[in-house]
Design an enzyme around this catalytic site. Structure first.
Site, short mmCIF file in Angstrom:
data_model
loop_
_atom_site.label_atom_id
_atom_site.label_comp_id
_atom_site.label_asym_id
_atom_site.label_seq_id
_atom_site.Cartn_x
_atom_site.Cartn_y
_atom_site.Cartn_z
N HIS A 32 123.40 -114.25 -14.81
CA HIS A 32 122.43 -114.40 -15.83
C HIS A 32 121.38 -115.59 -15.45
O HIS A 32 120.20 -115.35 -15.80
CB HIS A 32 122.94 -114.56 -17.12
CG HIS A 32 123.82 -113.25 -17.86
ND1 HIS A 32 125.12 -113.57 -18.02
CD2 HIS A 32 123.72 -112.03 -18.17
CE1 HIS A 32 125.66 -112.25 -18.17
NE2 HIS A 32 124.67 -111.43 -18.49
N GLN A 56 124.85 -98.46 -27.00
CA GLN A 56 125.24 -98.23 -25.76
C GLN A 56 126.68 -98.08 -25.24
O GLN A 56 127.28 -97.80 -23.88
CB GLN A 56 124.49 -99.09 -24.54
CG GLN A 56 124.92 -100.56 -24.44
CD GLN A 56 123.96 -101.58 -23.79
OE1 GLN A 56 122.89 -101.61 -24.20
NE2 GLN A 56 124.73 -101.93 -22.82
N GLU A 145 119.53 -106.43 -10.19
CA GLU A 145 120.02 -105.18 -9.37
C GLU A 145 121.49 -104.85 -9.56
O GLU A 145 121.86 -103.68 -9.20
CB GLU A 145 119.53 -105.53 -7.98
CG GLU A 145 118.00 -105.79 -7.80
CD GLU A 145 117.63 -105.89 -6.33
OE1 GLU A 145 118.32 -106.15 -5.48
OE2 GLU A 145 116.35 -105.79 -5.92
N LYS A 146 122.11 -105.71 -10.10
CA LYS A 146 123.64 -105.36 -10.35
C LYS A 146 123.77 -103.78 -11.19
O LYS A 146 124.51 -103.16 -10.61
CB LYS A 146 124.25 -106.53 -11.18
CG LYS A 146 125.29 -106.18 -12.01
CD LYS A 146 126.66 -106.35 -11.21
CE LYS A 146 127.81 -105.67 -11.83
NZ LYS A 146 128.03 -105.78 -13.14
N ASP A 147 122.77 -103.90 -11.87
CA ASP A 147 122.63 -102.66 -12.91
C ASP A 147 121.57 -101.79 -12.37
O ASP A 147 120.53 -101.57 -13.07
CB ASP A 147 122.79 -102.73 -14.36
CG ASP A 147 123.70 -103.58 -14.81
OD1 ASP A 147 124.73 -102.93 -15.06
OD2 ASP A 147 123.67 -104.87 -14.82
N SER A 182 130.23 -110.61 -13.47
CA SER A 182 130.00 -109.72 -14.56
C SER A 182 130.82 -110.39 -15.59
O SER A 182 131.85 -111.00 -15.42
CB SER A 182 130.66 -108.20 -14.19
OG SER A 182 130.88 -107.56 -15.38
#
Ligand code: AMP
Length: 251
Positions: A32, A56, A145-147, A182
């Site tokens: 983050h 979500q 870009e992780k997600d 994460s």
């Protein structure tokens, strides 16, 4: 750093300066913070939001136990020189309740991959990110870009609804073993962490068709998918109750 919890206070704060914005669910880590640093290099001022978005998560998922540590997160953001932290209440984001129809719909990028296993997920993401954009009114927004599929879904949404926000993708921050950072890594036992660190290696070194078996042999309990799209190899796999995702550029 100002901390505001409602849209009215946010409107009072907002100036004409070029605003770069990083939406998060908190439990902040260096991934983050790398987005925050990118935001600082792109905007004249930087806003970060922390909101654990109920829409979500499916009922059986980890919404209730998702890590929440607002004071600690605020201290980290302040140290990075963030100008504003928006930590809205659920009432601010969903004044008519979470079942109110979403003002935004996910497009084609949402099809397959994550959606095959978390059908509610991108609907909830565009619902909240669209509302957050309406509140924060950023010029630029940064997504990891992780997600990777999420990044594509957001880009598509901004185009489809003509929101006029520049979407910037940030590279994946990893630990020294290549494990993508994460908030959910905090759930992993030391043994599970060792297995988790094989995910990036297998996505990199093993052909897509063999990767699910290689993941199971390495100790993962279940593999949702390993697939190629957008010039990336993307994977999602489970260790006990913890679901990990990662992706890499196709070599
Ligand atoms: P989250 O708090 O998990 O919703 O993530 C907020 C933003 O941080 C999303 O745009 C994520 O893609 C991004 N992010 C999370 N982990 C990483 C990481 N390891 N590297 C880069 N971006 C990340």
């Amino acid at each position: 750093m100002e901390i505001v919890r409602n849209k009215a206070a946010l409107d009072d704060w907002r100036s004409d300066e070029k605003l770069a914005y990083v939406p998060t669910m908190g439990a902040l880590h260096d991934g983050h913070l790398s987005l925050v640093r990118l935001a600082k290099s792109k905007g004249e001022c930087v806003a970060v939001s922390i909101f654990v978005n109920p829409t979500q998560f499916a009922p059986h998922e980890d919404f209730d136990r998702y890590p929440r540590q607002l004071d600690h997160d605020a201290a980290l953001l302040k140290a990075e020189g963030v100008d504003l932290l928006y930590a809205p209440t659920a009432q601010q984001m969903y004044p008519k309740g979470v079942d109110e129809p979403s003002p935004y719909q996910a497009g084609e990028a949402a099809q397959g991959l994550e959606t095959d296993f978390r059908p509610h997920f991108f609907g909830g993401v565009v619902n909240v990110v669209g509302r957050l954009f309406d509140h924060v009114k950023p010029d630029i927004a940064i997504f990891g870009e992780k997600d990777y599929q999420q990044l594509q879904v957001i880009r598509e949404m901004v185009e489809q609804y003509d929101l006029g926000i520049e979407i910037v993708g940030a590279p994946i921050a990893r630990d020294e073993y290549g494990l993508a950072l994460s908030s959910r890594n905090a759930y992993l036992s030391p043994d599970a962490l060792e297995i988790a660190r094989k995910l990036n290696v297998i996505l990199r070194d093993v052909p897509v068709s063999d990767a699910p078996q290689a993941l199971l042999e390495s100790g993962f309990d279940k593999v949702d998918y390993v697939a190629q799209r957008w010039g990336r190899v993307l994977g999602a796999a489970w260790l006990g109750e913890v679901r990990l995702i990662d992706n890499l550029a196709v070599r």
